[in-house]
Design a protein around this motif. Structure first.
Motif, PDB file in Angstrom:
ATOM      1  N   TYR A   1      41.185 -39.548 -18.441  1.00 21.85           N
ATOM      2  CA  TYR A   1      42.285 -38.601 -18.641  1.00 21.85           C
ATOM      3  C   TYR A   1      43.263 -38.677 -17.463  1.00 21.85           C
ATOM      4  CZ  TYR A   1      39.364 -36.592 -22.307  1.00 21.85           C
ATOM      5  OH  TYR A   1      38.601 -36.399 -23.438  1.00 21.85           O
TER       6      TYR A   1
ATOM      7  N   SER B   1      43.232 -33.847 -19.374  1.00 28.99           N
ATOM      8  CA  SER B   1      43.994 -34.081 -20.600  1.00 28.99           C
ATOM      9  C   SER B   1      44.822 -35.347 -20.428  1.00 28.99           C
ATOM     10  CB  SER B   1      44.911 -32.886 -20.914  1.00 28.99           C
ATOM     11  OG  SER B   1      45.840 -32.695 -19.853  1.00 28.99           O
TER      12      SER B   1
ATOM     13  N   MET C   1      43.555 -39.578 -30.390  1.00 27.51           N
ATOM     14  CA  MET C   1      43.107 -38.301 -29.824  1.00 27.51           C
ATOM     15  C   MET C   1      43.938 -37.946 -28.591  1.00 27.51           C
ATOM     16  SD  MET C   1      38.960 -38.627 -30.221  1.00 27.51           S
ATOM     17  CE  MET C   1      38.714 -36.964 -29.616  1.00 27.51           C
TER      18      MET C   1
ATOM     19  N   ASP D   1      45.668 -35.322 -28.031  1.00 31.54           N
ATOM     20  CA  ASP D   1      45.619 -33.902 -27.675  1.00 31.54           C
ATOM     21  C   ASP D   1      44.239 -33.462 -27.199  1.00 31.54           C
ATOM     22  OD1 ASP D   1      48.270 -33.694 -28.419  1.00 31.54           O
ATOM     23  OD2 ASP D   1      47.788 -33.164 -30.504  1.00 31.54           O
ATOM     24  N   ASP D   2      43.348 -34.412 -26.952  1.00 32.46           N
ATOM     25  CA  ASP D   2      41.993 -34.066 -26.533  1.00 32.46           C
ATOM     26  C   ASP D   2      42.006 -33.519 -25.106  1.00 32.46           C
ATOM     27  OD1 ASP D   2      39.267 -33.791 -26.582  1.00 32.46           O
ATOM     28  OD2 ASP D   2      38.917 -35.826 -25.833  1.00 32.46           O
ATOM     29  N   LYS D   3      41.171 -32.491 -24.850  1.00 30.12           N
ATOM     30  CA  LYS D   3      41.084 -31.872 -23.535  1.00 30.12           C
ATOM     31  C   LYS D   3      39.632 -31.631 -23.188  1.00 30.12           C
ATOM     32  CE  LYS D   3      45.523 -29.459 -23.845  1.00 30.12           C
ATOM     33  NZ  LYS D   3      46.200 -28.136 -23.799  1.00 30.12           N
ATOM     34  N   GLN D   4      39.353 -31.576 -21.905  1.00 32.89           N
ATOM     35  CA  GLN D   4      38.012 -31.311 -21.389  1.00 32.89           C
ATOM     36  C   GLN D   4      38.120 -30.261 -20.288  1.00 32.89           C
ATOM     37  OE1 GLN D   4      35.024 -32.610 -22.322  1.00 32.89           O
ATOM     38  NE2 GLN D   4      35.880 -33.934 -23.919  1.00 32.89           N
TER      39      GLN D   4
END
Length: 373
Positions: A241, A272, A287, A289-292
């Motif tokens: 990210y 992100s 993906m 818009d994937d976030k952690q």
């Protein structure tokens, strides 16, 4: 019967001159052994010597023979010969002198070696007339030495392409220009890495890109990881990210999601952004818009910030260069002219110098980061 103690006396002359009075020393011997005046008598009577002395002399002779054999083997192995030494004093020299002082001349028996070295050996003449010509010979050899040094530097540049003596800021300006070109022509970086472009400017840019990765960023990243207790899963998340936000929250005594140790975790790491190629810097929309969100302790949060700044610096620099080219409203202009014009504007405004200072700050933070307690 009883043993009788014999009181025998021995008269010894002094070693003084004949004119002086003779001094007599009276010695009472408790044994039947009589000491003669002559010291050489001990050598003439081998039967009366102590057996321990014979053993010690034999042992010394054996040790000396082994040392002599070892010295001969080493001298043969090093192709050394003692031509100027006589056989009579050879043993004494082996005892007194260390092996490193043996002459480094090839043995006479090795005729093949001497013949093969004839073309490389220059014999020195001992005439007095040659001393006058030494300065002239030195002056003639100086340009040859300069040519040899030049050829050595060219060989290094040829066989070790990543060895460069350019200033770090010169490398950084080349990278900025390469990113500006790739922002207009998105195939430029891929053509650099696959070897399609062979011109001088393209090879210099590729050299600078390797210099940034291999000399500036990657060693410091490895140092940060080797001194940490990060789990591999957390490291992969930080690598994938490009955007990060570290937010302070209420502390909780839980397991840190970076090192999995019980800590007072009071930071949330928000990861992100899009995944991208580390060479061509092409972003992947899968993906996007994937976030952690990860809960970590204070030490892992600081390490994450420093690691992430270095890891994604090159991609962030490329994104900034792309935004600059997108804001430029000039159309129907050759790529070379556009890049030169934008590069001059960035250099005059101090934007390139500012980003280079940011890189130096990130590297200093990584170098000064303390080990985790």
């Amino acid at each position: 019967g009883k043993r009788r103690r014999l009181n025998t006396s021995v008269l010894c002359d002094s070693d003084e001159s004949e004119d002086s009075d003779i001094l007599v020393r009276k010695v009472f011997a408790k044994r039947h052994c009589i000491m003669d005046e002559d010291e050489s008598s001990e050598e003439q009577q081998p039967d009366k010597t102590c057996p321990t002395e014979n053993v010690s002399t034999n042992r010394k002779q054996k040790v000396f023979a082994k040392l002599k054999e070892l010295a001969r083997q080493r001298a043969t192995r090093r192709s050394c010969s003692s031509e100027n030494c006589e056989d009579s004093n050879g043993e004494a020299e082996i005892e007194k002198e260390p092996l490193c002082h043996l002459p480094l001349t090839p043995p006479e028996d090795s005729e093949s070696d001497s013949d093969s070295m004839k073309d490389f050996i220059v014999e020195e003449e001992e005439d007095d007339d040659d001393d006058d010509n030494t300065e002239h010979v030195k002056s003639e050899n100086q340009p040859q030495q300069k040519e040899l040094n030049t050829s050595n530097s060219e060989l290094l540049a040829c066989y070790v392409p990543y060895l460069s003596r350019c200033d770090h800021y010169v490398h950084f300006k080349r990278i900025v220009k390469a990113f500006l070109i790739n922002a207009i022509d998105d195939t430029f970086l891929s053509s650099l890495y696959d070897g399609t472009r062979q011109k001088k400017y393209a090879q210099d840019m590729l050299l600078s890109l390797h210099y940034l990765d291999d000399r500036f960023i990657q060693p410091r990243l490895e140092n940060l990881i080797s001194r940490s207790r990060w789990k591999e899963r957390y490291k992969e998340r930080v690598d994938c990210y490009p955007d990060v936000r570290i937010i302070l929250k209420n502390p909780k005594n839980i397991s840190c999601q970076a090192c999995e140790l019980n800590r007072y975790c009071k930071f949330n790491v928000l990861l992100s952004g899009k995944l991208y190629n580390s060479r061509t810097l092409e972003a992947d929309d899968f993906m996007s818009d994937d976030k952690q969100v990860l809960k970590v302790g204070m030490v892992c949060a600081n390490r994450t910030r420093i690691y992430h700044n270095l890891k994604h610096f090159k991609y962030k620099l490329y994104v900034d260069c792309s935004s600059i080219t997108n804001l430029d409203g000039v159309e129907d202009e050759p790529v070379k002219d556009t890049v030169e014009r934008l590069f001059s504007q960035l250099e005059d405004s101090g934007w390139i110098q500012k980003r280079y200072n940011d890189l130096e700050d990130y590297m200093n933070d990584a170098d000064s980061f303390q080990e985790e307690k």
